[in-house]
Design a protein around this motif. Structure first.
Motif, mmCIF file in Angstrom:
data_model
loop_
_atom_site.group_PDB
_atom_site.id
_atom_site.type_symbol
_atom_site.label_atom_id
_atom_site.label_comp_id
_atom_site.label_asym_id
_atom_site.label_seq_id
_atom_site.Cartn_x
_atom_site.Cartn_y
_atom_site.Cartn_z
ATOM 1 N N VAL A 187 49.001 10.893 57.784
ATOM 2 C CA VAL A 187 48.780 10.350 59.129
ATOM 3 C C VAL A 187 49.838 9.302 59.453
ATOM 4 O O VAL A 187 50.364 9.249 60.576
ATOM 5 N N GLU A 188 50.164 8.490 58.487
ATOM 6 C CA GLU A 188 51.159 7.444 58.722
ATOM 7 C C GLU A 188 52.517 8.048 59.053
ATOM 8 O O GLU A 188 53.220 7.592 59.980
ATOM 9 N N GLU A 189 52.917 9.075 58.317
ATOM 10 C CA GLU A 189 54.188 9.743 58.601
ATOM 11 C C GLU A 189 54.169 10.364 60.004
ATOM 12 O O GLU A 189 55.164 10.302 60.732
ATOM 13 N N PHE A 190 53.045 10.946 60.372
ATOM 14 C CA PHE A 190 52.962 11.580 61.696
ATOM 15 C C PHE A 190 53.008 10.541 62.803
ATOM 16 O O PHE A 190 53.596 10.760 63.862
ATOM 17 N N ARG A 191 52.393 9.354 62.562
ATOM 18 C CA ARG A 191 52.445 8.288 63.566
ATOM 19 C C ARG A 191 53.872 7.857 63.832
ATOM 20 O O ARG A 191 54.271 7.614 64.979
ATOM 21 N N LEU A 192 54.655 7.726 62.765
ATOM 22 C CA LEU A 192 56.053 7.351 62.942
ATOM 23 C C LEU A 192 56.814 8.413 63.734
ATOM 24 O O LEU A 192 57.683 8.103 64.548
ATOM 25 N N GLU A 193 56.459 9.667 63.492
ATOM 26 C CA GLU A 193 57.169 10.765 64.161
ATOM 27 C C GLU A 193 56.888 10.791 65.656
ATOM 28 O O GLU A 193 57.762 11.138 66.456
ATOM 29 N N VAL A 194 55.645 10.442 66.057
ATOM 30 C CA VAL A 194 55.273 10.514 67.473
ATOM 31 C C VAL A 194 55.224 9.135 68.107
ATOM 32 O O VAL A 194 54.623 8.952 69.175
#
Length: 572
Positions: A428-435
């Motif tokens: 989730v943390e990686e996806f937050r950075l991506e979006v």
């Protein structure tokens, strides 16, 4: 049924098959009523005057009772009947019942031309009917009806019909007809046509005697008259079936028709028959006409019909073959066109998906290369953005390659023990950075205690990432998506939810198909190749799990992944 008549009397063999007798009942001893001596006759006249003229029923009852005390056995039925009748008029109901029951036991003695027990039975029914005594009325009426139908009393037709109709009406007043009454009714309906036929024949001898129950055939000779009557059911069961069997086996139908064109025996006449052979039977004394016609006229032209069918079959086969070939050709061409369209759309979508991160990476790299970014913090942010975009590009490439490997059966998974409480938060943390640049909030609801999985971390990350990416793309005006995890029995449930445009019921059946993209304006505006959900389904199935969808148009969608927990490792 055999009937004999010498002009003065009529005798019938098996008279029990008739409901009523065909001649009046002769009065016993040449008189229709019992005779009285001078003494009783004078007393009888006085009793009748008191009953019928003076209406003094009590005095009349006393006079009848006095006559009864000294009456002979032949006089008792008449006196009992009048005494019961007078007692009923006087309101002495119990006395009337007692006298009618005594009269019922008189048996075959006559009152006029009627059996005394018949008169008594009828009057008892009348009393029970007036008192609305349903049970007693049913029992008495059933006894009366049984005696009439079974021939206990041989009556003339008018008297029989009068008493039988009265008994049947009384039986119908009860809450339910007794089974015996229904059986007697059926027997009466079977006997009545034959009785009417015999009566009609005696009135006017003829070959065909019609009645409500059918048609009877008659054969006779005169001086004296001896006749044989064959009822409808007998002719059909014993004669007609045997006579018509050969024609039926030959594919023909046969019927005997009367002068009024009504079918007497056999099949119904066709409305239009191409071939109908007729034979008038009047020459043998039968007012009938014989009709014979084929069931199928084609049977008469068998050879021509076979050739015609053969040619038509060949023509139909050629037409069907040409039609099937045309259908296959059109279907193949249409499929090729669809494949070509899909290839074009796939290449266009992949090109666009690759162009976006490549363009971002190039612009950022050029700015860094030319030294336009002076701030060390900004340069660090740009480096992170380049890494994220390159990671996004890598995932796109891996998605396409993984799908190709799965389709060809070359995909291999590295199954290891995986702790969801560590894996999901990092994902989730990686996806937050991506979006982060899309201003979308990712809400994670991940409890601390979750069952351990056995799976390929990279493949499962790809599956969940695709669901999150889909949720963001179709979130619409909403700026939040949710990821939640929970332990359900011995499985791990991962749910990805959005509050976006939703998916129609029609499209829900196809969302996991490759290259499928839903209808409507929003799905067409969102760029994609239609492989994400199909890839997710393949990965989940490879891990022994399942995926489900809940969605409503305008209310968002929820994708649920169910993954089995890893077996517990026991320590030695």
């Amino acid at each position: 049924m055999v009937v004999y008549s010498d002009g003065r009397d009529v005798r019938v063999i098996q008279p029990d098959r008739l409901l009523y007798q065909l001649t009046p009942t002769p009065a016993m001893s040449g008189s229709s009523s019992p005779s009285f001596s001078m003494g009783p006759s004078a007393g009888l006249a006085e009793a009748e005057r008191a009953e019928l003229r003076e209406k003094d029923y009590q005095r009349a009852a006393q006079l009848y009772e006095a006559l009864l005390a000294g009456a002979e056995s032949s006089q008792r039925p008449l006196l009992l009947h009048r005494l019961a009748r007078t007692s009923r008029k006087a309101g002495l109901r119990d006395d009337a019942l007692r006298y009618y029951r005594e009269l019922e036991l008189a048996g075959a003695d006559l009152i006029g031309a009627l059996p005394s027990d018949l008169v008594a039975n009828f009057e008892l029914c009348s009393i029970w009917a007036d008192e609305a005594a349903t049970d007693k009325l049913t029992a008495s009426a059933l006894a009366l009806y049984r005696g009439l139908v079974e021939g206990r009393w041989r009556l003339e037709r008018p008297r029989y019909l009068f008493y039988a109709d009265a008994a049947w009406r009384w039986l119908q007043t009860g809450p339910q007809l007794p089974n015996e009454a229904l059986r007697l009714r059926e027997a009466e309906q079977q006997k009545l046509p034959l009785s009417e036929a015999v009566e009609g024949f005696l009135q006017s001898p003829r070959r065909l005697i019609s009645s409500d129950g059918g048609v009877s055939l008659a054969f006779w000779r005169s001086d004296p008259l001896v006749a044989l009557l064959l009822p409808d059911e007998f002719v059909k069961a014993r004669i007609w079936e045997r006579l018509s069997a050969p024609t039926t086996a030959a594919g023909l139908r046969v019927a005997l028709v009367g002068s009024d064109r009504r079918v007497v025996f056999g099949d119904s006449l066709p409305s239009r028959a191409r071939l109908d052979v007729r034979r008038d039977l009047a020459e043998i004394g039968m007012p009938l006409r014989l009709h014979v016609w084929p069931v199928d006229t084609a049977l008469l032209y068998a050879d021509l019909n076979r050739r015609q069918n053969l040619y038509l079959s060949m023509l139909a086969f050629v037409i069907a073959f040409l039609g099937f070939g045309s259908y296959l050709t059109v279907r193949t061409v249409r499929r090729e066109l669809q494949i070509a369209t899909l290839k074009s759309e796939f290449v266009s979508a992949v090109s666009h998906e690759f162009r976006s991160p490549l363009t971002g990476i190039r612009q950022l790299a050029e700015m860094l290369l030319r030294g336009r970014i002076k701030s060390e913090t900004r340069r660090q942010d740009y480096y992170e953005m380049i890494v994220r975009e390159s990671g996004r590009l890598t995932r796109l490439v891996e998605n396409v390659l993984d799908f190709s490997r799965i389709e060809e059966g070359r995909k291999h998974y590295d199954f290891q023990r995986l702790d969801p409480t560590e894996w999901l938060p990092s994902l989730v943390e990686e996806f937050r950075l991506e979006v982060a640049d899309r201003q979308v909030s990712v809400v994670a609801e991940i409890p601390e205690a979750l069952p351990t999985l056995r799976g390929d971390r990279e493949a499962l990350t790809c599956a969940v990432h695709n669901l999150l990416d889909n949720a963001v793309k179709y979130a619409g005006e909403s700026n939040r998506v949710w990821l939640s995890a929970a332990a359900v029995d011995e499985t791990l449930s991962i749910r990805v939810r959005d509050e976006g445009v939703g998916i129609s019921e029609e499209d829900q059946q196809h969302v996991f198909e490759k290259f499928f993209r839903g209808g409507g304006e929003t799905p067409q505006e969102v760029k994609g190749v239609g492989l994400g959900l199909s890839l997710v389904q393949q990965i989940v199935k490879a891990h022994g799990g399942s995926i489900a969808l809940e969605s409503r148009l305008g209310h968002g969608s929820t994708f649920s992944i169910q993954l089995p927990a890893a077996p517990t490792v026991r320590q030695a």
